[in-house]
Scaffold this active site. Structure first.
Site, short mmCIF file in Angstrom:
data_model
loop_
_atom_site.label_atom_id
_atom_site.label_comp_id
_atom_site.label_asym_id
_atom_site.label_seq_id
_atom_site.Cartn_x
_atom_site.Cartn_y
_atom_site.Cartn_z
N TRP A 1 -4.96 26.74 35.37
CA TRP A 1 -3.96 26.71 34.46
C TRP A 1 -3.37 25.47 34.18
O TRP A 1 -4.28 24.65 33.81
CB TRP A 1 -3.14 27.81 34.46
CG TRP A 1 -2.16 28.24 35.44
CD1 TRP A 1 -0.86 28.06 35.37
CD2 TRP A 1 -2.40 28.47 37.06
NE1 TRP A 1 -0.08 28.33 36.79
CE2 TRP A 1 -1.19 28.64 37.46
CE3 TRP A 1 -3.66 28.72 37.78
CZ2 TRP A 1 -1.07 29.02 38.99
CZ3 TRP A 1 -3.47 29.25 38.97
CH2 TRP A 1 -2.40 29.19 39.86
N ASP A 2 -2.20 25.43 34.12
CA ASP A 2 -1.51 24.17 34.03
C ASP A 2 -2.27 22.74 34.30
O ASP A 2 -2.56 22.65 35.37
CB ASP A 2 -0.09 24.08 34.25
CG ASP A 2 0.75 25.00 33.97
OD1 ASP A 2 0.55 25.61 33.26
OD2 ASP A 2 2.08 24.82 34.17
N ALA B 1 4.09 22.92 38.35
CA ALA B 1 3.54 22.12 37.57
C ALA B 1 4.54 20.78 37.91
O ALA B 1 5.74 20.80 38.18
CB ALA B 1 3.69 22.35 36.22
N ARG C 1 12.12 23.45 36.82
CA ARG C 1 10.71 22.84 37.25
C ARG C 1 10.32 21.97 36.11
O ARG C 1 10.66 21.62 35.22
CB ARG C 1 10.05 24.26 37.45
CG ARG C 1 9.86 24.99 36.20
CD ARG C 1 8.92 26.28 36.64
NE ARG C 1 8.60 27.00 35.40
CZ ARG C 1 9.36 28.17 35.27
NH1 ARG C 1 10.38 28.68 36.13
NH2 ARG C 1 9.13 28.98 34.33
N ASP C 2 8.84 21.57 36.44
CA ASP C 2 7.90 20.78 35.46
C ASP C 2 8.50 19.43 35.27
O ASP C 2 8.64 19.14 34.09
CB ASP C 2 7.86 21.61 34.36
CG ASP C 2 7.18 22.95 34.61
OD1 ASP C 2 6.77 23.36 35.54
OD2 ASP C 2 7.32 23.75 33.59
N GLU D 1 9.37 25.26 28.85
CA GLU D 1 8.45 24.62 29.91
C GLU D 1 7.81 23.38 29.54
O GLU D 1 7.82 22.98 28.34
CB GLU D 1 7.49 25.91 30.10
CG GLU D 1 8.16 27.23 30.57
CD GLU D 1 7.25 27.93 31.20
OE1 GLU D 1 7.28 28.50 32.29
OE2 GLU D 1 6.25 28.60 30.56
C1 FRU Z 1 3.53 27.18 32.64
C2 FRU Z 1 4.24 27.46 34.23
C3 FRU Z 1 5.08 26.31 34.64
C4 FRU Z 1 5.13 26.65 36.18
C5 FRU Z 1 3.79 27.13 36.30
C6 FRU Z 1 4.02 28.30 37.40
O1 FRU Z 1 2.44 27.62 32.49
O2 FRU Z 1 5.08 28.69 33.98
O3 FRU Z 1 6.28 26.01 33.96
O4 FRU Z 1 5.47 25.39 36.65
O5 FRU Z 1 3.35 27.67 35.00
O6 FRU Z 1 2.61 28.90 37.51
#
Ligand code: FRU
Length: 424
Positions: free
Chosen positions: A52-53, A139, A209-210, A294
């Site tokens: 994903w990310d 992420a 996060r992120d 996010e």
């Molecule tokens: C976005 C997210 C990020 C997080 C990750 C967790 O898709 O929610 O904010 O770091 O996915 O899986």
């Protein structure tokens, strides 16, 4: 609980507010801000893992960077379990939806490489098992530091807690591929403080996060964006006049939207290496509007600061709504004031007929937007879905002043380099 203006009024900068009035201007399915339909017959990057990310390797100024002609991306990744009894339904069939939904709890950072900016080959895990201090590797951003190939990977170490961390390693290339070496010592940088940024103790659903580090093109200093929520006990936030904005008569009722408290956080480095950080008040808050902003990131263009962040339909507050996708804001200087792009903030949302087709969009400085496929309806009536866990088609947008326009669509996972660095 104080309003944003009262809370941050005496700090060096006042956060810009994404207001309920702004959000009322969000319209799904406007073709200029809607991602083209993703077909249900999409190819998958791997039948062994979900991804994903997606975090393309870049330099500290934001340019997508290849090394010796190799593009590199980092992805949040989790094994697929088609044969695990835990993920079989009552008929003995693989319940991929449940496997996919559970992925966040076992997210690990992997990397991929490519000669073409697509057709990604799996490199493997970035850190060996046991290196990262917590269960989940969430992420962040990989930064190529120099021509020696050194890379600082900033990411989020989650469960227990949520800590912004970094780990340094090196990218090594051969004629045949890319490997990542090192990435053995994770350094914790900071956690939510409970004064500006909400902690887990204040709200079990907090977000912190992120990380997205960058050098301010104007003042040359090292900063970092991150996702947060505004500090304070859950339910204690005030959705006042400023947070509501200029709404028409009949739109003053904010319902339970005090539970929506997202913000885009910023920190400044006290050193050149980015090992020592000080959190500053948020750049942008969405109290009363949305609970998640996010993966915040910038595109610096035409002397302006274009701030992008991803958000969901389900995280909007009572009385406001919008599609899953990427939202944006623009300012003339780093600390704002920020104005929502396109009036509303919406830059690229999913079409209402396929509301979960893509997510986790990253707008690159060349106007290309990468994201992953979540789920796409199949068959009659759209009651069935096909789970993605793979790269979505890249979309091209044009950023013009305070507006953006969808102008192109490219191949799945197309992330071409903007700069190539020859390693020494
Ligand atoms: C976005 C997210 C990020 C997080 C990750 C967790 O898709 O929610 O904010 O770091 O996915 O899986």
């Amino acid at each position: 609980m104080k309003s944003i203006t009262e809370k941050f009024g005496k700090t060096p900068h006042l956060p810009s507010l994404w207001t309920r009035a702004d959000a009322l201007k969000v319209h799904a399915d406007d073709p200029t801000t809607t991602q083209p339909l993703v077909s249900a017959d999409f190819p998958v990057l791997s039948d062994k893992v979900f991804i994903w990310d997606t975090m393309p390797l870049r330099d500290i100024d934001g340019n997508i960077t290849s090394v010796d002609g190799w593009s590199v991306i980092f992805t949040l990744t989790a094994d697929r379990h088609p044969n695990d009894p835990q993920y079989l339904d009552e008929n003995g069939n693989y319940d991929i939806t449940r496997d996919w939904t559970d992925r966040h709890g076992r997210a690990k950072m992997y990397y991929w490489y490519s000669r073409t900016g697509k057709d990604w080959k799996l490199g493997g895990r970035v850190m060996a098992e046991g290196v990262s201090p917590t269960v989940r590797e969430w992420a962040g951003t990989p930064i190529l530091l120099n021509e020696q190939g050194e890379v600082d990977l900033y990411y989020t170490a989650v469960t227990p807690g949520a800590t912004i961390v970094k780990v340094r390693g090196r990218v090594v290339t051969t004629e045949h591929g890319v490997s990542l070496v090192g990435f053995e010592k994770v350094k914790p940088l900071f956690e939510a403080d409970g004064k500006m940024y909400q902690t887990e103790a204040q709200n079990a659903f907090w977000g912190f996060r992120d990380p997205w580090p960058f050098r301010d093109p104007k003042d040359g200093k090292l900063y970092m964006l991150f996702e947060g929520n505004v500090a304070g006990e859950r339910g204690s936030h005030k959705v006042g006049k400023a947070e509501i904005g200029d709404v028409p008569p009949g739109y003053e009722d904010v319902g339970n939207s005090r539970f929506q408290t997202a913000c885009v956080g910023i920190a400044v480095a006290r050193d050149e290496d980015g090992d020592d950080w000080e959190m500053l008040p948020p750049l942008l808050t969405a109290v009363g509007v949305n609970d998640q902003t996010e993966r915040p990131h910038f595109v610096f263009q035409d002397g302006k600061y274009y701030l992008f962040t991803i958000s969901h339909t389900f995280t909007y507050g009572d009385g406001v709504t919008g599609p899953d996708g990427v939202y944006g804001f623009v300012a003339d200087s780093l600390f704002g004031p920020y104005v929502p792009l396109n009036g509303s903030g919406l830059v690229l949302g999913n079409p209402s007929s396929q509301p979960f087709q893509t997510y986790s969009h990253c707008v690159m400085p060349n106007g290309l937007v990468t994201s992953f496929i979540d789920s796409v309806p199949t068959g009659e009536g759209g009651t069935q879905v096909r789970i993605g866990g793979t790269e979505a088609p890249t979309v091209g947008i044009k950023i013009k002043g305070q507006q953006t326009f969808v102008v192109a669509e490219y191949d799945y996972g197309y992330i071409p380099p903007m700069v190539d660095v020859t390693l020494k």
